[in-house]
Design an enzyme around this catalytic site. Structure first.
Site, mmCIF file in Angstrom:
data_model
loop_
_atom_site.group_PDB
_atom_site.id
_atom_site.type_symbol
_atom_site.label_atom_id
_atom_site.label_comp_id
_atom_site.label_asym_id
_atom_site.label_seq_id
_atom_site.Cartn_x
_atom_site.Cartn_y
_atom_site.Cartn_z
ATOM 1 N N CYS A 173 81.718 19.452 -13.742
ATOM 2 C CA CYS A 173 80.716 18.492 -13.275
ATOM 3 C C CYS A 173 79.308 19.080 -13.338
ATOM 4 O O CYS A 173 79.121 20.276 -13.196
ATOM 5 C CB CYS A 173 80.991 18.111 -11.838
ATOM 6 S SG CYS A 173 82.642 17.493 -11.568
ATOM 7 N N ARG A 224 79.225 20.893 -20.482
ATOM 8 C CA ARG A 224 80.081 21.550 -19.506
ATOM 9 C C ARG A 224 81.421 20.833 -19.347
ATOM 10 O O ARG A 224 82.329 21.374 -18.731
ATOM 11 C CB ARG A 224 79.372 21.622 -18.159
ATOM 12 C CG ARG A 224 78.125 22.479 -18.206
ATOM 13 C CD ARG A 224 77.372 22.395 -16.920
ATOM 14 N NE ARG A 224 78.110 23.008 -15.837
ATOM 15 C CZ ARG A 224 77.880 24.214 -15.359
ATOM 16 N NH1 ARG A 224 76.926 24.939 -15.872
ATOM 17 N NH2 ARG A 224 78.574 24.709 -14.370
ATOM 18 N N TRP A 246 83.828 15.577 -14.044
ATOM 19 C CA TRP A 246 85.082 16.022 -14.670
ATOM 20 C C TRP A 246 86.144 15.806 -13.603
ATOM 21 O O TRP A 246 86.132 16.481 -12.568
ATOM 22 C CB TRP A 246 84.958 17.492 -15.055
ATOM 23 C CG TRP A 246 86.090 18.044 -15.856
ATOM 24 C CD1 TRP A 246 86.301 17.890 -17.191
ATOM 25 C CD2 TRP A 246 87.153 18.880 -15.364
ATOM 26 N NE1 TRP A 246 87.435 18.584 -17.563
ATOM 27 C CE2 TRP A 246 87.974 19.195 -16.465
ATOM 28 C CE3 TRP A 246 87.494 19.389 -14.121
ATOM 29 C CZ2 TRP A 246 89.103 19.992 -16.365
ATOM 30 C CZ3 TRP A 246 88.627 20.188 -14.012
ATOM 31 C CH2 TRP A 246 89.424 20.481 -15.126
ATOM 32 N N ASN A 274 79.592 18.612 -6.744
ATOM 33 C CA ASN A 274 80.465 19.451 -7.569
ATOM 34 C C ASN A 274 81.323 20.255 -6.614
ATOM 35 O O ASN A 274 80.820 20.731 -5.598
ATOM 36 C CB ASN A 274 79.655 20.446 -8.416
ATOM 37 C CG ASN A 274 78.943 19.778 -9.552
ATOM 38 O OD1 ASN A 274 79.112 18.587 -9.776
ATOM 39 N ND2 ASN A 274 78.129 20.542 -10.265
ATOM 40 N N GLY A 275 82.578 20.446 -6.959
ATOM 41 C CA GLY A 275 83.460 21.228 -6.093
ATOM 42 C C GLY A 275 84.587 20.365 -5.570
ATOM 43 O O GLY A 275 84.820 19.254 -6.069
ATOM 44 N N GLU A 301 93.609 34.954 -28.818
ATOM 45 C CA GLU A 301 92.325 34.246 -28.858
ATOM 46 C C GLU A 301 92.338 33.215 -29.992
ATOM 47 O O GLU A 301 91.859 32.093 -29.832
ATOM 48 C CB GLU A 301 91.178 35.267 -29.018
ATOM 49 C CG GLU A 301 89.786 34.699 -29.150
ATOM 50 C CD GLU A 301 89.328 33.839 -27.967
ATOM 51 O OE1 GLU A 301 90.010 33.786 -26.948
ATOM 52 O OE2 GLU A 301 88.271 33.198 -28.105
ATOM 53 N N LYS A 360 91.921 29.203 -29.496
ATOM 54 C CA LYS A 360 90.891 28.398 -30.200
ATOM 55 C C LYS A 360 91.541 27.190 -30.868
ATOM 56 O O LYS A 360 91.029 26.085 -30.796
ATOM 57 C CB LYS A 360 90.183 29.211 -31.298
ATOM 58 C CG LYS A 360 89.220 30.299 -30.907
ATOM 59 C CD LYS A 360 87.927 29.841 -30.327
ATOM 60 C CE LYS A 360 88.064 29.615 -28.876
ATOM 61 N NZ LYS A 360 87.811 30.590 -27.925
ATOM 62 N N GLU A 384 92.621 24.633 -28.259
ATOM 63 C CA GLU A 384 91.493 24.004 -27.568
ATOM 64 C C GLU A 384 90.855 22.899 -28.400
ATOM 65 O O GLU A 384 90.560 21.830 -27.884
ATOM 66 C CB GLU A 384 90.399 25.045 -27.278
ATOM 67 C CG GLU A 384 90.662 25.928 -26.094
ATOM 68 C CD GLU A 384 89.552 26.957 -25.903
ATOM 69 O OE1 GLU A 384 89.073 27.104 -24.785
ATOM 70 O OE2 GLU A 384 89.167 27.628 -26.878
ATOM 71 N N HIS A 387 112.878 38.687 -31.034
ATOM 72 C CA HIS A 387 113.535 38.444 -29.746
ATOM 73 C C HIS A 387 113.399 36.990 -29.307
ATOM 74 O O HIS A 387 113.413 36.701 -28.124
ATOM 75 C CB HIS A 387 112.976 39.397 -28.687
ATOM 76 C CG HIS A 387 113.214 40.835 -29.020
ATOM 77 N ND1 HIS A 387 114.476 41.382 -29.074
ATOM 78 C CD2 HIS A 387 112.361 41.817 -29.369
ATOM 79 C CE1 HIS A 387 114.392 42.655 -29.424
ATOM 80 N NE2 HIS A 387 113.116 42.940 -29.612
ATOM 81 N N LYS A 406 83.432 23.563 -19.963
ATOM 82 C CA LYS A 406 82.851 24.843 -20.361
ATOM 83 C C LYS A 406 82.963 25.865 -19.241
ATOM 84 O O LYS A 406 83.265 27.024 -19.462
ATOM 85 C CB LYS A 406 81.373 24.620 -20.731
ATOM 86 C CG LYS A 406 80.643 25.874 -21.181
ATOM 87 C CD LYS A 406 81.144 26.317 -22.524
ATOM 88 C CE LYS A 406 80.649 27.684 -22.919
ATOM 89 N NZ LYS A 406 81.542 28.311 -23.908
HETATM 90 C C1 G6P Z 1 86.953 27.529 -19.563
HETATM 91 C C2 G6P Z 1 86.429 27.469 -20.979
HETATM 92 C C3 G6P Z 1 86.886 28.687 -21.780
HETATM 93 C C4 G6P Z 1 86.479 29.963 -21.054
HETATM 94 C C5 G6P Z 1 87.027 29.985 -19.619
HETATM 95 C C6 G6P Z 1 86.482 31.147 -18.822
HETATM 96 O O1 G6P Z 1 88.317 27.326 -19.550
HETATM 97 O O2 G6P Z 1 86.856 26.281 -21.605
HETATM 98 O O3 G6P Z 1 86.294 28.674 -23.064
HETATM 99 O O4 G6P Z 1 86.958 31.076 -21.770
HETATM 100 O O5 G6P Z 1 86.643 28.788 -18.937
HETATM 101 O O6 G6P Z 1 85.107 30.970 -18.664
HETATM 102 P P1 G6P Z 1 84.119 32.123 -18.264
HETATM 103 O O7 G6P Z 1 82.781 31.451 -18.135
HETATM 104 O O8 G6P Z 1 84.598 32.666 -16.949
HETATM 105 O O9 G6P Z 1 84.153 33.148 -19.335
#
Ligand code: G6P
Length: 615
Positions: free
Chosen positions: A2, A27, A77, A102-103, A487, A491, A494, A510, A610
């Site tokens: 948010c 975000r 969000w 927010n929160g 990673e 990606k 996501e 395994h 984000k």
């Molecule tokens: C969210 C984002 C990810 C990010 C993660 C941790 O899930 O979508 O891309 O890696 O938060 O965020 P940070 O700001 O703590 O690195």
């Protein structure tokens, strides 16, 4: 997650609210809304589901324009309640109080029951509406808006960043922060609030960063801040180094694409002034870093998402090179365990935003478990919650990262972790001068090596088409490359919504080998390291099960090209530190191009945010 923006100005606020919302969209959001106090001190509100563009269209379609000098706005969000108009913020109580939040208010059900008995009704399923009602109720006993908020806030448990306006006190906004970031912007024509400085860069560069427990009364010519106990506090004004242009797309189609290509510069900026005479300047981690690193007998890393994957790479480096034991754990688990945290632990949080709720709470929990630990945060966000809570800070200088899927923030975190490894190694004499020079030379080569890796884009783009109808993909690597495979898989998940898993190549037999057939693309990373021979035999195992394979290799690895196997040399002569950073690049490009083919929203993938500032 948010976003909040608001302001008290001598101009119409609506355009600024919309601009701020657009800047906060990255975000993550599913609905948005704004409210202003009109000239006759009544609320005028607009809310829409979906993009901020829908809210703009909603405003344009009205006969009567919404305008005024005081207003607040929100991108939501969904946490409690689906993304509907009724659940979108701002919420209103009794036409007297309106707010954005927010929160999460954890005791909202209990408060709601109490408020129902007091005659309040509810138009949403959110946890936020109770805040508005609680403030409205408090106003009956208080003589100012701020004292009403101070009273009401005592009943909430949970986290909040709040922007509050009232038709009864039409010259002010109240801002309150507890666990959700909130800044005050000081402008020429007024004063503002936002959950992220980016929202206000067009009107100011001067910011006050509220601390947890702070409640501020913001008027056009005056800002007064109180702490949770009601004491007047003075918070410093800081000048933001962010530039408005940094948040524009320029010649790129997507922020993710822009940020992938910004990596050579981001790495250069992160290394700048951190190395002198082939030695890492330990003071780059803070004045007390020298003593803290010397004292450290083990490292505990805690992070989420891509930052967690960066931590996994660092575990190999810290144990192999610095010879110091290192554990890595996802923050959402760590914060609720009762972990053993020995004295002389260097507790490292990794976070692009510095605001991820689980990471922040894990650090707080760690400090409670053992107050003797030294905490270091590696973050891209100065003035974030983590920098404030940590003893030591290392800022990655990646610049604003707008694409939800992390790219340049991840690789610059790896650079920071490489500098950390080098610092601890040299202090503990686990490496000699020549080895330290070798690492530093590798780091200095990185921008050029990333550029070389980026040259493979066309070839990778051609391969992306193979994923068009695939439902699943497997990423393989050994050692640090297992973390990089994780990673790469993250990606792909996501942004292209293809299920992807990463496995240490040796573990394949395994279980996951049972999944392999021609419909399961396998992506492997083959650096020229001690495990190359083992990896080559793992690749044979996969190949003989009929999989379509893509292998990203160091030119010197010389993986044998076979039918249904593409071998792509990324670059050559990579070392222990440089290899994981460089092999990240083709995986980023692959997921980006697969997402383009799938037609997904690359920068704002569905359901993701984000910066996850709630649990
Ligand atoms: C969210 C984002 C990810 C990010 C993660 C941790 O899930 O979508 O891309 O890696 O938060 O965020 P940070 O700001 O703590 O690195």
């Amino acid at each position: 997650m948010c976003g909040i923006v608001g302001g008290v100005t001598n101009k119409d606020i609506t355009a600024l609210l919309l601009e701020g919302l657009n800047r906060l969209e990255y975000r993550g959001y599913d609905s948005s809304g704004l409210i202003v106090l009109s000239r006759n001190n009544t609320f005028e509100r607009a809310r829409s589901v979906g993009k901020v563009k829908n809210l703009e269209d909603n405003l344009k379609a009205r006969d009567h324009k919404i305008n005024g000098n005081i207003g607040i706005a929100h991108t939501r969000w969904a946490t409690h309640g689906e993304p509907t108009i009724n659940n979108a913020h701002p919420h209103i109580s009794m036409n007297s109080v309106s707010l954005v939040h927010n929160g999460i208010i954890e005791n909202y059900a209990e408060l709601k029951n109490d408020q129902l008995t007091k005659g309040y009704s509810f138009s949403s399923e959110t946890d936020t509406e109770v805040i508005a009602h609680e403030i409205d109720f408090a106003m009956k006993a208080c003589s100012s808006l701020i004292s009403s908020v101070q009273l009401a806030i005592k009943s909430f448990s949970g986290s909040y960043g709040l922007g509050i306006i009232s038709s009864k006190y039409p010259n002010q906004i109240i801002a309150a922060r507890n666990g959700s970031p909130l800044v005050i912007g000081i402008g020429k024509n007024g004063n503002y609030i936002a959950s992220d400085q980016l929202a206000l860069l067009s009107v100011t560069k001067k910011f006050i960063f509220l601390e947890d427990g702070d409640i501020a009364e913001i008027k056009i010519d005056k800002i007064t801040i109180y702490d949770l106990d009601g004491n007047l506090v003075d918070r410093p004004i800081k000048i933001s180094r962010l530039k408005l242009g940094e948040t524009n797309l320029g010649d790129y189609d997507h922020f993710m694409q822009k940020e992938i290509f910004e990596q050579p510069q981001a790495i250069r900026d992160t290394l700048e002034s951190r190395i002198s005479n082939d030695t890492v300047l330990i003071s780059a981690f803070g004045y007390e870093a020298h003593e803290a690193f010397n004292k450290a007998k083990q490292v505990q890393i805690v992070a989420c998402g891509s930052s967690y994957n960066a931590g996994l790479v660092a575990k190999y480096w810290l144990e192999d090179i610095a010879k110091i034991p290192c554990n890595v754990e996802v923050a959402s688990e760590y914060r609720y365990r009762r972990p053993i945290l020995l004295n002389d632990t260097l507790f490292v949080t990794l976070s692009q935003s510095g605001e991820t709720a689980d990471t922040v709470e894990a650090l707080k929990a760690a400090k409670k478990i053992n107050s003797n630990i030294t905490s270091l945060c590696i973050t891209n966000s100065p003035e974030s919650s983590l920098t404030r809570l940590s003893d030591l800070t290392f800022l990655t200088h990646a610049g604003p990262e707008i694409g939800v899927a992390s790219t340049k923030a991840f690789t610059t975190q790896l650079v920071a972790l490489a500098l950390l490894t080098c610092s601890i190694s040299s202090l503990k004499k686990s490496i000699n001068k020549r080895q330290e020079r070798g690492i530093i030379h590798g780091l200095k080569r990185l921008p050029g090596l990333v550029n070389e890796a980026l040259l493979q884009e066309k070839q990778i783009e051609n391969l992306a088409i193979r994923f068009k109808d695939k439902n699943s993909a497997l990423f393989l690597g050994r050692g640090t490359m297992h973390a990089i495979a994780m990673e790469g898989a993250l990606k792909l998940k996501e942004i292209s919504y293809i299920h992807a898993e990463a496995y240490p190549a040796g573990e394949l037999k395994h279980g996951p080998i049972a999944l392999i057939d021609k419909n399961m693309p396998v992506i492997a990373i083959a650096p020229n390291d001690d495990l190359l021979v083992k990896l080559k035999s793992n690749l044979q195992e996969v190949k003989s099960r009929g999989s379509q394979m893509i292998v990203f290799e160091d030119e010197n690895s010389k993986v044998q090209q076979m039918e249904a196997m593409e071998v792509i040399p990324v670059t050559s002569n990579l070392g222990r530190i440089t290899a994981p950073i460089i092999f990240t690049i083709p995986l980023q490009l692959l997921s980006y191009h697969v997402a383009l083919i799938k037609g997904t929203n690359v920068d704002k993938p569905r359901n993701l945010a984000k910066s996850v500032t709630v649990e």
